[in-house]
Each structure stands twice: as structure tokens, then as C-alpha cells.
Design a protein around this motif. Structure first.
Motif, short mmCIF file in Angstrom:
data_model
loop_
_atom_site.label_atom_id
_atom_site.label_comp_id
_atom_site.label_asym_id
_atom_site.label_seq_id
_atom_site.Cartn_x
_atom_site.Cartn_y
_atom_site.Cartn_z
N GLY A 1 0.77 -1.24 0.00
CA GLY A 1 0.00 0.00 0.00
C GLY A 1 0.80 1.29 0.00
O GLY A 1 0.23 2.36 -0.02
N SER A 2 2.12 1.19 0.01
CA SER A 2 2.92 2.42 0.07
C SER A 2 2.91 3.18 -1.25
O SER A 2 3.00 4.40 -1.26
N VAL A 3 2.75 2.48 -2.35
CA VAL A 3 2.74 3.13 -3.67
C VAL A 3 1.36 3.71 -3.97
O VAL A 3 1.23 4.84 -4.41
N SER A 4 0.31 2.93 -3.71
CA SER A 4 -1.04 3.35 -4.06
C SER A 4 -1.65 4.34 -3.06
O SER A 4 -2.63 5.00 -3.37
N GLY A 5 -1.08 4.39 -1.86
CA GLY A 5 -1.62 5.28 -0.83
C GLY A 5 -2.66 4.61 0.05
O GLY A 5 -3.17 5.23 0.99
N SER A 6 -2.99 3.35 -0.24
CA SER A 6 -4.02 2.68 0.56
C SER A 6 -3.57 2.43 1.99
O SER A 6 -4.38 2.46 2.91
N ARG A 7 -2.28 2.20 2.19
CA ARG A 7 -1.77 1.98 3.55
C ARG A 7 -2.05 3.21 4.41
O ARG A 7 -2.55 3.10 5.53
N GLU A 8 -1.75 4.38 3.90
CA GLU A 8 -1.99 5.63 4.63
C GLU A 8 -3.49 5.85 4.87
O GLU A 8 -3.90 6.28 5.95
N PHE A 9 -4.31 5.53 3.85
CA PHE A 9 -5.76 5.69 3.96
C PHE A 9 -6.30 4.86 5.12
O PHE A 9 -7.06 5.36 5.96
N TYR A 10 -5.93 3.57 5.18
CA TYR A 10 -6.44 2.69 6.23
C TYR A 10 -5.89 3.05 7.60
O TYR A 10 -6.60 2.92 8.61
N GLN A 11 -4.65 3.51 7.67
CA GLN A 11 -4.10 3.93 8.95
C GLN A 11 -4.88 5.14 9.49
O GLN A 11 -5.20 5.20 10.68
N LYS A 12 -5.19 6.08 8.61
CA LYS A 12 -5.94 7.27 9.02
C LYS A 12 -7.35 6.87 9.46
O LYS A 12 -7.84 7.32 10.50
N ARG A 13 -8.00 6.00 8.67
CA ARG A 13 -9.35 5.54 9.02
C ARG A 13 -9.34 4.85 10.38
O ARG A 13 -10.21 5.10 11.22
N ASN A 14 -8.37 3.99 10.61
CA ASN A 14 -8.31 3.25 11.87
C ASN A 14 -8.06 4.17 13.07
O ASN A 14 -8.60 3.95 14.14
N ARG A 15 -7.25 5.21 12.86
CA ARG A 15 -7.04 6.19 13.94
C ARG A 15 -8.35 6.90 14.27
O ARG A 15 -8.67 7.14 15.44
N GLU A 16 -9.12 7.25 13.23
CA GLU A 16 -10.42 7.91 13.43
C GLU A 16 -11.37 7.00 14.20
O GLU A 16 -12.07 7.45 15.11
N ILE A 17 -11.39 5.73 13.84
CA ILE A 17 -12.27 4.77 14.52
C ILE A 17 -11.91 4.67 15.99
O ILE A 17 -12.79 4.73 16.87
N LYS A 18 -10.63 4.55 16.30
CA LYS A 18 -10.19 4.47 17.70
C LYS A 18 -10.56 5.74 18.46
O LYS A 18 -11.02 5.69 19.60
N PHE A 19 -10.36 6.89 17.83
CA PHE A 19 -10.67 8.18 18.46
C PHE A 19 -12.17 8.27 18.77
O PHE A 19 -12.56 8.65 19.88
#
Length: 85
Positions: A39-57
Motif C-alpha cells: 500500500g505504500s505506492v497506491s496510498g491505501s496503507r496511509e488511507f487505512y491507517q488514518k481511518r483506523n485512527r479515526e475509529i479508535k478516536f
């Protein structure tokens, strides 16, 4: 993956050395460049990390699993893995 005849690219001495290990079979020679993380090339890794941080918050702020499930379209079991994992 493209097939290349080793006789066309290797010096004769090197080819004979390789043939002493593997004669007539197909081998794969990996690239020397380091493999990139998922996911580092497509940006999906960053997308899911951000989403998961929002869910935890949001969960810490009091949102229920049901509310988060509706908001993100995820199963309760998936949300639990994100929150508690």
C-alpha cells in the motif's frame, strides 16, 4: 515476467558456472531493489491507517460499535480488531 536466454546476457564463463548448478532448468533472479511495503505506492496503507485512527478516536469519545459499523460499513468483528488490536 519476460523470459531471457541466459546465453544472450551472461559471459560464457559465468554461464558455464551457473550450468554446473542448474542445467537447462528455469530460474528466477530477483531484482536488487528493495520491495516496497504493501500500500505504500497506491496510498491505501496511509488511507487505512488514518481511518483506523479515526475509529479508535471516535470509540474513545463514546461512539458505539453499532454507530461505527454504520458509519464505516465494517462488521463489528473488524471494528473490534481495529480498536483492541
Amino acid at each position: 515476467m519476460k523470459y531471457i536466454n541466459a546465453a544472450e546476457i551472461f559471459p560464457e564463463k559465468l554461464l558455464k558456472e551457473i550450468q554446473s548448478y542448474i542445467d537447462g532448468d528455469v530460474i528466477y533472479i530477483p531484482k536488487t531493489s528493495a520491495k516496497k511495503e504493501w500500500g505504500s505506492v497506491s496510498g491505501s496503507r496511509e488511507f487505512y491507517q488514518k481511518r483506523n485512527r479515526e475509529i479508535k478516536f471516535l470509540f474513545k469519545k463514546g461512539y458505539s460499535l453499532e454507530a461505527l459499523s454504520k458509519r464505516y460499513g465494517l462488521a463489528d468483528s473488524t471494528l473490534k480488531k481495529i480498536i483492541y488490536g
